[in-house]
Write a protein that holds these residues in place. Structure first.
Motif, PDB file in Angstrom:
ATOM      1  N   MET A   1       0.828  -1.203   0.000  1.00  0.00           N
ATOM      2  CA  MET A   1       0.000   0.000   0.000  1.00  0.00           C
ATOM      3  C   MET A   1       0.866   1.260   0.000  1.00  0.00           C
ATOM      4  O   MET A   1       0.594   2.221  -0.720  1.00  0.00           O
ATOM      5  CB  MET A   1      -0.903  -0.005   1.241  1.00  0.00           C
ATOM      6  CG  MET A   1      -2.004  -1.049   1.202  1.00  0.00           C
ATOM      7  SD  MET A   1      -3.211  -0.704  -0.104  1.00  0.00           S
ATOM      8  CE  MET A   1      -3.944   0.792   0.514  1.00  0.00           C
ATOM      9  N   VAL A   2       1.931   1.245   0.818  1.00  0.00           N
ATOM     10  CA  VAL A   2       2.828   2.400   0.853  1.00  0.00           C
ATOM     11  C   VAL A   2       3.470   2.624  -0.507  1.00  0.00           C
ATOM     12  O   VAL A   2       3.534   3.753  -1.013  1.00  0.00           O
ATOM     13  CB  VAL A   2       3.907   2.191   1.936  1.00  0.00           C
ATOM     14  CG1 VAL A   2       4.996   3.254   1.822  1.00  0.00           C
ATOM     15  CG2 VAL A   2       3.285   2.223   3.322  1.00  0.00           C
ATOM     16  N   ALA A   3       3.936   1.550  -1.124  1.00  0.00           N
ATOM     17  CA  ALA A   3       4.570   1.675  -2.432  1.00  0.00           C
ATOM     18  C   ALA A   3       3.585   2.192  -3.475  1.00  0.00           C
ATOM     19  O   ALA A   3       3.928   3.040  -4.306  1.00  0.00           O
ATOM     20  CB  ALA A   3       5.129   0.313  -2.862  1.00  0.00           C
ATOM     21  N   MET A   4       2.345   1.707  -3.444  1.00  0.00           N
ATOM     22  CA  MET A   4       1.350   2.139  -4.426  1.00  0.00           C
ATOM     23  C   MET A   4       1.014   3.621  -4.251  1.00  0.00           C
ATOM     24  O   MET A   4       0.927   4.381  -5.229  1.00  0.00           O
ATOM     25  CB  MET A   4       0.087   1.295  -4.269  1.00  0.00           C
ATOM     26  CG  MET A   4      -0.981   1.593  -5.309  1.00  0.00           C
ATOM     27  SD  MET A   4      -2.428   0.525  -5.118  1.00  0.00           S
ATOM     28  CE  MET A   4      -3.072   1.131  -3.563  1.00  0.00           C
ATOM     29  N   ILE A   5       0.830   4.043  -3.009  1.00  0.00           N
ATOM     30  CA  ILE A   5       0.514   5.455  -2.749  1.00  0.00           C
ATOM     31  C   ILE A   5       1.652   6.348  -3.216  1.00  0.00           C
ATOM     32  O   ILE A   5       1.443   7.381  -3.869  1.00  0.00           O
ATOM     33  CB  ILE A   5       0.246   5.670  -1.247  1.00  0.00           C
ATOM     34  CG1 ILE A   5      -1.058   4.966  -0.847  1.00  0.00           C
ATOM     35  CG2 ILE A   5       0.181   7.158  -0.907  1.00  0.00           C
ATOM     36  CD1 ILE A   5      -1.283   4.919   0.651  1.00  0.00           C
ATOM     37  N   MET A   6       2.882   5.939  -2.917  1.00  0.00           N
ATOM     38  CA  MET A   6       4.024   6.749  -3.311  1.00  0.00           C
ATOM     39  C   MET A   6       4.147   6.863  -4.822  1.00  0.00           C
ATOM     40  O   MET A   6       4.366   7.952  -5.369  1.00  0.00           O
ATOM     41  CB  MET A   6       5.310   6.147  -2.732  1.00  0.00           C
ATOM     42  CG  MET A   6       5.406   6.214  -1.229  1.00  0.00           C
ATOM     43  SD  MET A   6       5.302   7.895  -0.613  1.00  0.00           S
ATOM     44  CE  MET A   6       6.655   8.639  -1.495  1.00  0.00           C
ATOM     45  N   LEU A   7       3.983   5.738  -5.511  1.00  0.00           N
ATOM     46  CA  LEU A   7       4.136   5.752  -6.967  1.00  0.00           C
ATOM     47  C   LEU A   7       3.054   6.597  -7.624  1.00  0.00           C
ATOM     48  O   LEU A   7       3.333   7.401  -8.522  1.00  0.00           O
ATOM     49  CB  LEU A   7       4.103   4.318  -7.505  1.00  0.00           C
ATOM     50  CG  LEU A   7       5.341   3.469  -7.184  1.00  0.00           C
ATOM     51  CD1 LEU A   7       5.122   2.034  -7.623  1.00  0.00           C
ATOM     52  CD2 LEU A   7       6.574   4.043  -7.867  1.00  0.00           C
ATOM     53  N   ARG A   8       1.805   6.437  -7.188  1.00  0.00           N
ATOM     54  CA  ARG A   8       0.701   7.197  -7.799  1.00  0.00           C
ATOM     55  C   ARG A   8       0.831   8.689  -7.507  1.00  0.00           C
ATOM     56  O   ARG A   8       0.671   9.528  -8.398  1.00  0.00           O
ATOM     57  CB  ARG A   8      -0.635   6.679  -7.282  1.00  0.00           C
ATOM     58  CG  ARG A   8      -0.976   5.276  -7.771  1.00  0.00           C
ATOM     59  CD  ARG A   8      -2.385   4.898  -7.418  1.00  0.00           C
ATOM     60  NE  ARG A   8      -3.343   5.786  -8.044  1.00  0.00           N
ATOM     61  CZ  ARG A   8      -4.659   5.718  -7.846  1.00  0.00           C
ATOM     62  NH1 ARG A   8      -5.149   4.798  -7.035  1.00  0.00           N
ATOM     63  NH2 ARG A   8      -5.476   6.542  -8.453  1.00  0.00           N
ATOM     64  N   THR A   9       1.127   9.038  -6.263  1.00  0.00           N
ATOM     65  CA  THR A   9       1.224  10.454  -5.893  1.00  0.00           C
ATOM     66  C   THR A   9       2.388  11.129  -6.598  1.00  0.00           C
ATOM     67  O   THR A   9       2.252  12.220  -7.164  1.00  0.00           O
ATOM     68  CB  THR A   9       1.385  10.576  -4.369  1.00  0.00           C
ATOM     69  OG1 THR A   9       0.328   9.872  -3.732  1.00  0.00           O
ATOM     70  CG2 THR A   9       1.351  12.027  -3.943  1.00  0.00           C
ATOM     71  N   LEU A  10       3.531  10.492  -6.574  1.00  0.00           N
ATOM     72  CA  LEU A  10       4.702  11.082  -7.212  1.00  0.00           C
ATOM     73  C   LEU A  10       4.520  11.188  -8.718  1.00  0.00           C
ATOM     74  O   LEU A  10       4.973  12.146  -9.343  1.00  0.00           O
ATOM     75  CB  LEU A  10       5.941  10.246  -6.897  1.00  0.00           C
ATOM     76  CG  LEU A  10       6.612  10.545  -5.545  1.00  0.00           C
ATOM     77  CD1 LEU A  10       7.781   9.622  -5.335  1.00  0.00           C
ATOM     78  CD2 LEU A  10       7.077  11.990  -5.500  1.00  0.00           C
ATOM     79  N   HIS A  11       3.880  10.187  -9.317  1.00  0.00           N
ATOM     80  CA  HIS A  11       3.662  10.228 -10.768  1.00  0.00           C
ATOM     81  C   HIS A  11       2.848  11.459 -11.145  1.00  0.00           C
ATOM     82  O   HIS A  11       3.163  12.160 -12.116  1.00  0.00           O
ATOM     83  CB  HIS A  11       2.953   8.952 -11.212  1.00  0.00           C
ATOM     84  CG  HIS A  11       2.664   8.921 -12.680  1.00  0.00           C
ATOM     85  ND1 HIS A  11       3.648   8.720 -13.625  1.00  0.00           N
ATOM     86  CD2 HIS A  11       1.499   9.093 -13.380  1.00  0.00           C
ATOM     87  CE1 HIS A  11       3.104   8.741 -14.833  1.00  0.00           C
ATOM     88  NE2 HIS A  11       1.802   8.969 -14.702  1.00  0.00           N
ATOM     89  N   LYS A  12       1.802  11.758 -10.395  1.00  0.00           N
ATOM     90  CA  LYS A  12       0.975  12.938 -10.681  1.00  0.00           C
ATOM     91  C   LYS A  12       1.763  14.230 -10.458  1.00  0.00           C
ATOM     92  O   LYS A  12       1.695  15.158 -11.251  1.00  0.00           O
ATOM     93  CB  LYS A  12      -0.266  12.926  -9.789  1.00  0.00           C
ATOM     94  CG  LYS A  12      -1.276  11.834 -10.149  1.00  0.00           C
ATOM     95  CD  LYS A  12      -2.482  11.901  -9.224  1.00  0.00           C
ATOM     96  CE  LYS A  12      -3.491  10.825  -9.596  1.00  0.00           C
ATOM     97  NZ  LYS A  12      -4.673  10.843  -8.697  1.00  0.00           N
ATOM     98  N   ASP A  13       2.531  14.286  -9.345  1.00  0.00           N
ATOM     99  CA  ASP A  13       3.309  15.503  -9.055  1.00  0.00           C
ATOM    100  C   ASP A  13       4.330  15.782 -10.141  1.00  0.00           C
ATOM    101  O   ASP A  13       4.453  16.914 -10.631  1.00  0.00           O
ATOM    102  CB  ASP A  13       4.025  15.338  -7.708  1.00  0.00           C
ATOM    103  CG  ASP A  13       3.094  15.592  -6.540  1.00  0.00           C
ATOM    104  OD1 ASP A  13       1.936  15.994  -6.798  1.00  0.00           O
ATOM    105  OD2 ASP A  13       3.504  15.376  -5.391  1.00  0.00           O
ATOM    106  N   ILE A  14       5.079  14.757 -10.512  1.00  0.00           N
ATOM    107  CA  ILE A  14       6.138  14.945 -11.509  1.00  0.00           C
ATOM    108  C   ILE A  14       5.551  15.327 -12.854  1.00  0.00           C
ATOM    109  O   ILE A  14       6.063  16.203 -13.562  1.00  0.00           O
ATOM    110  CB  ILE A  14       6.990  13.660 -11.616  1.00  0.00           C
ATOM    111  CG1 ILE A  14       7.791  13.473 -10.322  1.00  0.00           C
ATOM    112  CG2 ILE A  14       7.934  13.734 -12.812  1.00  0.00           C
ATOM    113  CD1 ILE A  14       8.538  12.158 -10.247  1.00  0.00           C
ATOM    114  N   ALA A  15       4.435  14.685 -13.226  1.00  0.00           N
ATOM    115  CA  ALA A  15       3.791  15.027 -14.501  1.00  0.00           C
ATOM    116  C   ALA A  15       3.309  16.476 -14.488  1.00  0.00           C
ATOM    117  O   ALA A  15       3.470  17.205 -15.476  1.00  0.00           O
ATOM    118  CB  ALA A  15       2.619  14.072 -14.760  1.00  0.00           C
TER     119      ALA A  15
END
Length: 621
Positions: A275-289
C-alpha cells in the motif's frame, strides 16, 4: 561414532570408548553462568580441555572432560563415580555447600555433551507433548510451606519441608543406528538422561535404591554425597545421523505453535508495504507530470510542495560529522548481518556448530572496516566537512568504543561474581588486537578512498541563503513523525524478537535462520518505505531537514525494541539479583545501539536515493 562390538581392530575414524563432556551451568533465574567445577562435582583434571572458538568464549561456554566414560554397548548399573564429603563445621566446606544450595534454589542446569550432541532430559508437558530439555537440574527445593519447586514436582518422595534434594544419580540412554555400507560400526543419534536422587546407604558400594538424597536447611555436621550413573544402549533405526537434532528442536516450546501468527504478521506487513509503495508511486507520478508541464512563469509562481525546497534539500545537515560516523558504522553492521544470515541459511552456523554464529559475526565486523570508513568519509565530504582525520578516528572508535566499554563493564561484573561468562584476559587482548590491528587500519583504507573520490554530485544546486520553513502542523513536526516511523518496522519483527530473546535469556536453541532471513528482508523494505513516505510528507510541507529525520525515523525502531525488552524482562523472565538485572539491561543496551545504527542507516540510504531520484527527474531550471 562408535565401533562395532566384536571387532578386534577399530576403524581409523571409530572408537569404542564414548567420552562425556560437561559444559557450563546456567539458569533462567540468573544471567550468571558458572563452570562445572565451581559446584565441586565429580571432575577429572588430568585431561586437556577441548579447544573453544571465539564465539564459545564470548557466550561463556566452558567445555571440560568428565569422569563419565562408557564403552559402546556395555551396559552399566549404578556405577560409582566419586564421593564428595562436606563438613559444615569447616568454613570452606560450608561455603561450597551453601553455593550448591543456591544453585538448586535458582534451578541451575547441567549441560552435558556426547558426540557433540546435548544430553537431553525428556519429560511430559501439557497436552500430552514431550519436551526435551538440553540440560537437567542440580537438584530442587521444597519450601518451608511444603511446596515443591521446579524439578521437585516429579517425585512424590520429595516432601520434607525446607529441604534440598540433590540429583546425584543419572540414568543415561544412548541411541545408535548401525551403518551398513561403511566400515564403521554405528553412529550415535541421541543421548537422553533421567536425573534421580538416592541416599545410598552403602557409600562405597552404592545400590541405587532407597530414599532420596536430602539436605535440610538446618543440617549440620558431616555429609557425604556419592555420585553414580547407569548407562544402556538402544538401537534406533528410525533416526539418522544427519537429523539427530530434530527431536530436540521439534519439542521446544514456542516453535511449533506460533507459525500461524508469524505468517499472519508477514502477510499484514507485506500488504502494508504494498500500500505504501502504491501510494508513493501514484502520488509522485501525478506531481512529476504536473511539474514537468509547467512552462510559463505564471505556472512556476504557483509551485508548491516539495519542488519549492529544491534549492535547500541538499543543504548539509547539522552535526554532519556525527551523522556520517553513524552511517559508516551502520553500513558495517548491515553488511555483517546480511552475510552472517546468508551463511546461517546455508546451514554453516547451525546449533551443532557451537559458537560459529558469534565467531562469524565478529570476524566479519573486523573485516568490514573498509566499507565503514568509505561510507563515513564519502558522506562527510558531501556534507562539506574538512576535518577528515577526526571523521576517520570517530568512525573507527566511537560506536565500537561505546560497545566495548559497555561490554567491559559487564565483564567486570561477571568477573566479580566468579562467573564463567567472564571473558579471560587473553581473549580480551585478542579482541582488542583484532580491533586495533585489523579493523582500524581497514577503516583508514576505506576512508582514504572515500575522501580521494570526488564528492557526491547532487542533481540541483544549493541556494546560498536558507529558505524559511513555514509553521508545521502537529503531524509534520519532527518528533511525532519519528515516533510513528518506527511502529511499522517493529511490527514485522516483534514475533521473531520473542524467539531471539528466548534463545539468549531462556537458553533455548534458535535454528529458524531461513525465516529470520525473510524477516530481515521485510524489515529492510518496511524501514525504507515507511521512511520514504514520511520524508515525502515533510518535503511537501516545505521542511527540507530530511537527513537526520530519515535516520532517526527508522532508527526509532530500536526504542520500541528497548521497550519490548523491558516488557520481556518483567513479564517473561524470572531473573533475580542485582548483578543479573544489571547484566540483562547492559547487554540489551548494546543490542539496542547496534539495532539503532542498523535501521537508521537503512532509512537514510532509502531517503537519500528517493530525494536524489525525484529531484533529478523534474525540471528545476
Amino acid at each position: 561414532m562408535a565401533g562395532q562390538a566384536g571387532k578386534e581392530k577399530e576403524a581409523p575414524d571409530c572408537r569404542s570408548e564414548i567420552e562425556l563432556y560437561v559444559n557450563r551451568l546456567d539458569s533462567v533465574e540468573s544471567v550468571l553462568p558458572y563452570e562445572y567445577t565451581a559446584f565441586v562435582f565429580c571432575s577429572i583434571e588430568s585431561e586437556k580441555r577441548p579447544f573453544e572458538n571465539l564465539g564459545q568464549v564470548l557466550f561463556g561456554e566452558r567445555i571440560e572432560p568428565s569422569p563419565y566414560k562408557f564403552e559402546f554397548k556395555k551396559k552399566e548399573e549404578c556405577r560409582h563415580v566419586c564421593t564428595k564429603a562436606y563438613n559444615t563445621n569447616k568454613s570452606d566446606d560450608k561455603a561450597k555447600l551453601d553455593f550448591m544450595k543456591k544453585g538448586m534454589l535458582l534451578n541451575y542446569q547441567h549441560h552435558w555433551i556426547v558426540d557433540n550432541m546435548p544430553v537431553t532430559w525428556c519429560y511430559d508437558v501439557e497436552d500430552g507433548q514431550k519436551f526435551c530439555n538440553p540440560g537437567f537440574p542440580i537438584g530442587c527445593y521444597v519450601t518451608e510451606a511444603g511446596r515443591p519447586k521446579d524439578a521437585c514436582v516429579v517425585n512424590s518422595d520429595f516432601n520434607d519441608k525446607d529441604t534440598f534434594y540433590i540429583f546425584n544419580h543419572v540414568d543415561i540412554t544412548i541411541f545408535y543406528h548401525v551403518v551398513e555400507n561403511e566400515a564403521a560400526g554405528a553412529r550415535l543419534v541421541a543421548a537422553k538422561i533421567e536425573p534421580k536422587s538416592f541416599k545410598h546407604t552403602k557409600v562405597d558400594s552404592p545400590d541405587c535404591t532407597g530414599a532420596p538424597m536430602d539436605l535440610s536447611n538446618k543440617f549440620s555436621g558431616e555429609l557425604k554425597i556419592p555420585y553414580t550413573y547407569s548407562v544402556e544402549f538402544i538401537e534406533d533405526k528410525n533416526i539418522r545421523w544427519a537429523s539427530r537434532w530434530d527431536y530436540i528442536l521439534e519439542s521446544m516450546p514456542h516453535t511449533n505453535i506460533q507459525w500461524f501468527s508469524i505468517m499472519n504478521s508477514l502477510v499484514i506487513v507485506l500488504f502494508l508495504s504494498g500500500m505504501v509503495a502504491m501510494i508513493m508511486l501514484r502520488t509522485l507520478h501525478k506531481d512529476i507530470a504536473r511539474y514537468n508541464q509547467m512552462d510559463s512563469v505564471e505556472d512556476a509562481q504557483e509551485e508548491f510542495g516539495w519542488k519549492l525546497v529544491h534549492g535547500d534539500v541538499f543543504r548539509p545537515p547539522r552535526k554532519g560529522m556525527l551523522l556520517s560516523v553513524f552511517l559508516g558504522s551502520g553500513a558495517q553492521i548491515f553488511i555483517m548481518t546480511l552475510v552472517t544470515l546468508f551463511f546461517a541459511c546455508l546451514g554453516f552456523l547451525s546449533p551443532a556448530n557451537r559458537g560459529a554464529l558469534m565467531t562469524c559475526a565478529v570476524v566479519l565486523w573486523v573485516l568490514l572496516g573498509t566499507p565503514a570508513g568509505y561510507v563515513g568519509a564519502r558522506f562527510y565530504k558531501s556534507f562539506g566537512g574538512e576535518k577528515w582525520k577526526t571523521n576517520v578516528l570517530l568512525t573507527a572508535f566511537l560506536c565500537p568504543g561505546i560497545v566495548f566499554a559497555d561490554f567491559f563493564v559487564m565483564n567486570l561484573i561477571l568477573w566479580g561474581e566468579g562467573s564463567s561468562g567472564a571473558m579471560p584476559f587473553g581473549t580480551l587482548v585478542a579482541i582488542l588486537a583484532l580491533w586495533f590491528c585489523i579493523s582500524v587500519p581497514l577503516t583508514f583504507i576505506g576512508a582514504y578512498f572515500g575522501f580521494k573520490k570526488t564528492g557526491i554530485e547532487h542533481p540541483v544546486r544549493t541556494n546560498q541563503i536558507p529558505r524559511q520553513i513555514p509553521e508545521q502542523s502537529f503531524y509534520t513536526k519532527p518528533l511525532p513523525g519519528i515516533i510513528m516511523g518506527g511502529i511499522l518496522p517493529f511490527g514485522c519483527i516483534f514475533i521473531q524478537l520473542f524467539f531471539i530473546l528466548n534463545s539468549i535469556w531462556s537458553h533455548q536453541m534458535y535454528y529458524m535462520f531461513g525465516f529470520l532471513f525473510l524477516v530481515f528482508i521485510i524489515l529492510v523494505i518496511t524501514c525504507s518505505e515507511a521512511t520514504i513516505l514520511l520524508c515525502y510528507f515533510h518535503l511537501c510541507a516545505e521542511d527540507y531537514h530530511w537527513q537526520w529525520r530519515s535516520f532517526l525515523t527508522s532508527g526509532f525502531t530500536a526504542v520500541y525494541f528497548l521497550v519490548y525488552a523491558v516488557h520481556y524482562f518483567f513479564s517473561k523472565l524470572q531473573i533475580t539479583g542485582l548483578a543479573s538485572t544489571i547484566l540483562y539491561f547492559g547487554y540489551t543496551m548494546i543490542m539496542a545501539l547496534i539495532f539503532f545504527l542498523f535501521t537508521g542507516t537503512i532509512g537514510f540510504f532509502a531517503c537519500f536515493w528517493f530525494v536524489t531520484k525525484i529531484y533529478s527527474v523534474v525540471k528545476v531550471d
